[in-house]
Design an enzyme around this catalytic site. Structure first.
Site: not given
Ligand code: 13P
Ligand code: G3H
Ligand code: ZN
Length: 309
Positions: A82-83, A181, A210, A213
């Site tokens: 992810d990212h 977030g 993305h 939540s």
């Molecule tokens: P949330 O912070 O809304 O759970 O999004 C998570 C996310 O996009 C991780 O890549």
């Molecule tokens: O998009 C990011 C995710 O919520 C992951 O966050 O870098 O704190 O693991 P993190």
């Molecule tokens: Zn994300």
């Protein structure tokens, strides 16, 4: 079964009109919650790992945890970066068994984003790994005061079509008004569905949302009741109805991290408050794992992925 790619999981979702959750993990308990629930719900699932989660757990250990639980499960599971912010991280993940990677060069100007994404796609595809890229910036619509600024941060549909054609990416993460977030919206939650529809009409690949939540009010209230700061009372996420609309309008991958964090922390705070004598780590973590399972299960129902595997 062996790990599969996100592309494979998401193409089935696109064909049949549902979405699949990409849930973030960084340890054993979260991974168990994700894969056990996927098994119980007979749902495909994407297990997401951010670069900081990989640093936290160790790349080989995190790979081993996800892989061993996935191999026992009778449902399709992808292990996803992810990212990922650079080429080196992507290559490391591919070498360590990831089946899906995201290269996030969305902070770069268009040409730079295309160049890095293309480089990643060429290498990942040689290894049979699918690639997600991002175009647009994730900022809540209400955070933007000026409309022109808001439009500049959201994904442009014609750029999206060019981006996918030039990079060959398999999944495109788009910006339509969500943000990462627990504090996504100050006023009314607002997503740009006309923009999503236009992108979906022009882009042939799967689309990712993305910052999806929901930030459940009962969960934040419980966390506050057991000692979390009052600031959490102003947390706000994407309502379920907006998620349904997003799926209807062309989203196939839905990223969830914050909702798992909130569920875990509320359950942990409760057990610590109600059983102050407890020192067994397993008994302290188990309620959090169960709370995350409940969240994941309800997301799989909401996304329509339950019963698809
Ligand atoms: P949330 O912070 O809304 O759970 O999004 C998570 C996310 O996009 C991780 O890549
Ligand atoms: O998009 C990011 C995710 O919520 C992951 O966050 O870098 O704190 O693991 P993190
Ligand atoms: Zn994300």
């Amino acid at each position: 079964m062996p790990l599969t790619t996100s592309k494979q999981i998401l193409e089935a979702a696109k064909r049949d009109g549902y979405a699949v959750g990409a849930f973030n993990t960084s340890n054993l308990e979260v991974t168990q919650a994700i894969i056990e629930t996927a098994t119980e719900k007979r749902s495909p699932v994407i297990v997401s790992t951010s670069p900081s989660a990989i640093t936290y757990a160790g790349i080989e250990h995190l790979s081993t945890i996800v892989r061993s639980l996935a191999e026992e499960a009778p449902v399709p599971v992808a292990l996803h970066l992810d990212h990922g912010l650079d080429f080196e991280t992507v290559v490391k993940c591919i070498r360590n068994g990831w089946t899906s990677v995201m290269i996030d060069a969305s902070k770069e100007p268009f040409a730079g984003n295309v160049a890095l994404t293309k480089k990643v796609t060429e290498v990942a595809h040689l290894a049979g790994i699918s690639v997600e890229a991002e175009l647009g910036r994730l900022v809540g619509i209400e955070d933007q005061v000026v409309v022109s600024e808001r439009d500049a941060s959201l994904t442009d549909p014609s750029e999206a079509a060019r981006f996918v054609a030039e990079t060959g990416c398999d999944v495109l993460a788009i910006a339509i008004g969500t943000s990462h977030g627990a504090y996504k919206f100050k006023g009314e939650p607002k997503l740009d569905f006309p923009r999503l529809r236009e992108i979906a009409g022009r882009v042939p690949v799967s689309l990712a949302l993305h910052g999806a939540s929901g930030v459940n009010k009962e969960t934040t209230a419980k966390a506050i009741r057991y000692g979390a700061g009052e600031k959490l009372a102003s947390a706000a996420g994407v309502p379920d109805e907006a998620i349904r609309q997003a799926i209807k309008n062309g989203i196939q991958k839905i990223n969830i991290d914050t909702d798992l964090r909130l569920a875990f922390v509320a359950a942990l705070r409760e057990v610590l408050a109600l059983r102050p004598e407890e020192i067994d780590v397993r008994k302290l973590l188990q309620p959090g794992r169960e709370a995350m399972k409940a969240v994941i299960g309800s997301k799989m129902e909401l996304f329509g992925s339950a019963g698809r595997a």
